[in-house]
Design a protein around this motif. Structure first.
Motif, short mmCIF file in Angstrom:
data_model
loop_
_atom_site.label_atom_id
_atom_site.label_comp_id
_atom_site.label_asym_id
_atom_site.label_seq_id
_atom_site.Cartn_x
_atom_site.Cartn_y
_atom_site.Cartn_z
N THR B 173 59.02 30.86 -21.95
CA THR B 173 60.07 31.49 -21.13
C THR B 173 61.42 31.38 -21.83
O THR B 173 62.21 32.33 -21.87
N VAL B 176 61.66 33.86 -24.53
CA VAL B 176 61.94 35.18 -23.95
C VAL B 176 63.42 35.31 -23.66
O VAL B 176 64.07 36.31 -24.00
N SER B 228 60.20 36.74 -13.78
CA SER B 228 60.08 37.22 -15.16
C SER B 228 60.70 38.61 -15.32
O SER B 228 61.19 38.95 -16.40
N GLY B 232 63.46 38.72 -18.01
CA GLY B 232 63.16 39.78 -18.97
C GLY B 232 64.33 40.74 -19.14
O GLY B 232 64.58 41.23 -20.24
N GLY B 306 51.91 34.64 -26.57
CA GLY B 306 52.92 35.67 -26.73
C GLY B 306 52.89 36.26 -28.12
O GLY B 306 52.51 35.61 -29.09
N THR B 308 54.84 39.79 -30.54
CA THR B 308 55.94 40.76 -30.57
C THR B 308 55.57 41.99 -31.39
O THR B 308 54.57 41.97 -32.13
#
Lengths: 379, 379
Positions: B173, B176, B228, B232, B306, B308
């Motif tokens: 988190t 992020v 989120s 986000g 996670g 990307t």
């Protein structure tokens, strides 16, 4: 005979198989020809913009059952370039004024309408009246009424009609449909579909002009999200609600920038789609009761990618989606193969597009969809 | 001093640092102690259900700055089991009737309320009045009014308050949040967040009983999707619209089964969330103008995963999120570290929950959110 309405059915019966021969009759060649006897069908592209230039014409070089046989353009300078590039005779070059003369050109079996949305209905109907089979780019038309008019014209002329849904012929889409049908990952519960890209350049381009496009993101990439929501669920939706978001009203002057919509299905599945001219998104994910599968990228020209919750990586040799699509349509005409994207499918999606815009106008109110009643069962 | 309202500020000033000592005064030990002088804080768990048993108690064995110091349970049989398992003295065992006596137990610094939602406010307020710092499980309470009451009680007793948002302490988190803050993948445009699981077993469980839960999926996993969506986007939303879907009304008798909601942010981002008690979903994806990043799984106990758009795989050593969360709160109390999930955050999310339910009642109508005005800026 998917396009035959009840009204036209008797007339069609009367024409029978001979109609096909009459359809191909040409005063120029002096002898009737039948598309059904051909091994490769001639395609005329109507509108020589980017999609025709960079996708469809190259795709026609890869097709097995079609070939480029004509062009229709309003831009004189393009004629010479295309004639030289593809070895087309003068007799296969038309403009928007003399387009109807294409009825006399037996080398053209299929007319592919690749014009701005506002011109889809007019040229599809004229193509049908010229006795040519029709592919009309997505979205099928500006509204449901125009879809009906196109379908009626094709039925009246006994020509076949398909919408330019390239994804329907893509092997990844077909794998998704098998997963759903076979319940490989259980009962479908949730579908998430994004089809969006960031629009750049001239704010006066036709896609951003409502009079020419009928709408923005939804009328462009949005129909792919509608499509993948539906084949992800394995059935047509029973309701839709939608929201519109706007952050750049200076650029998106009269078309929708970003739209989200939620579909409800009778089997209990829920789908959420996002489409935009100002966000990047290119993915569909299907959550089943036993796992999930995803296509990412899901809606672009390919190669498409995909993987599943059990670690399976989906991998198919890359072929032009448009080549597959046009070959599928040619096989439909030549050999009675299924029409992968019949007019009814394009009309169904336009019913949904209209419901989405209506939901937005009504502040997000859920719109019931009576697609089952209309017999639009193909997903 | 985040919890201090303007009204209480003068009173708090008057108490000053000595208040901490008074707070820890114990008639049992005969000498005042200060939590600030401790190296490890004692946590009492109120409610010994599955989350306390399988998550929080084991997590307390991994924490650096806290330890299990008490239990509060309405189930007599659990007392012996927990005393034996964790070596707790009789003096650290409470039931719901004598709970308020915990005020006299200096070994307990923090009360962690892990009861059904309907009991959050009552026990959080009683814990605050007992002079204990409070962690209240998410969702913070049944409604905004209860959130206000909890915050006021904590401010009045000068104790710290945190909501059980384990994800706030998770390193994924925090990564992020860094991506968003640093615009590593450009300006955030779209967030897609799913937090959902398939509820099984007894349809009378408290989570499916509105009187005890205040709501179904939204009041359970839904708050993670709200969270989120917000981190986000990197800011609080300015509007929300929502839809409810129901396929098993026999099982979900009076709580929501599946909810989708759309958030609008001032920076132009749009978020879509899905939460359900009848669908599996565990993911957040952030689309930026230069790429995307995804957490999947995103909302479970970990390990979180996670990656990307540039191929970076996010990988952090797995630690109990609850251990990190409780240590973060202990460090907030002991060393003035930031409160990772203050009461304002829980209240903000409850404002959003209420707006989502209101949107559903009003047929999907977009609800404006005035969070900025309320000073709820922490995302």
């Amino acid at each position: 005979m998917k396009n035959v309405t009840r009204r036209d059915f008797a007339a069609t019966l009367g024409k029978g198989a001979a109609a096909v021969t009459i359809l191909g009759a040409s005063p120029l060649l002096g002898a009737p020809i039948s598309a059904q006897n051909k091994k490769s069908l001639g395609v005329a592209l109507v509108g020589l913009g980017s999609y025709s230039t960079h996708q469809l014409a190259p795709a026609l070089e890869e097709t097995q059952f079609c070939h480029l046989a004509g062009i229709v353009t309003g831009t004189k300078e393009k004629e010479a370039v295309w004639k030289r590039s593809y070895g087309l005779p003068d007799s296969s070059v038309y403009n928007y004024e003399n387009f109807d003369d294409i009825a006399n050109n037996d080398s053209v079996d299929i007319v592919y309408v690749v014009l701005p949305n506002s011109m889809h209905a007019d040229f599809s109907i004229r193509a049908a009246r010229a006795g040519k089979h029709v592919i009309v780019e997505k979205p099928m038309a500006m509204n449901v009424a125009e879809c009906n008019a196109i379908m009626e014209a094709c039925a009246a002329s006994d020509v076949r009609l398909s919408v330019g849904y390239r994804m329907q012929s893509d092997p990844y889409t077909q794998q998704v449909k098998r997963f759903v049908r076979d319940k490989t990952y259980g009962e479908v519960q949730f579908i998430n579909s994004d089809a969006a890209y960031i629009s750049r350049g001239n704010p006066d381009q036709w896609r951003l002009n409502r009079a020419l496009s009928g709408g923005g993101a939804l009328m462009n990439m949005g129909v792919y999200s509608i499509q993948s929501s539906i084949y992800g669920a394995g059935e047509n939706p029973i309701s839709v609600s939608a929201q519109e978001f706007s952050t750049r009203p200076d650029y998106f002057k009269d078309t929708d920038e970003t739209i989200t919509a939620q579909f409800e299905f009778e089997n209990g599945a829920v789908a959420h789609m996002m489409t935009s001219h100002n966000i990047s998104g290119n993915r569909m994910k299907v959550h089943g009761s036993k796992g999930w599968f995803v296509l990412e990228p899901a809606h672009s020209y390919g190669p498409i990618g995909g993987h599943t919750s059990d670690g399976t990586v989906l991998k198919y040799p890359h072929k032009s989606q448009m080549a597959l699509q046009m070959d599928d349509f040619a096989q439909h005409i030549l050999a009675g193969a299924p029409n992968m994207a019949p007019g009814e499918m394009g009309k169904r999606d336009m019913i949904i597009v209209e419901a989405i815009y209506r939901s937005i106008r009504e502040g997000g109110k859920r719109q019931q969809l009576d697609l089952a009643e209309m017999g639009l069962v193909r997903v």
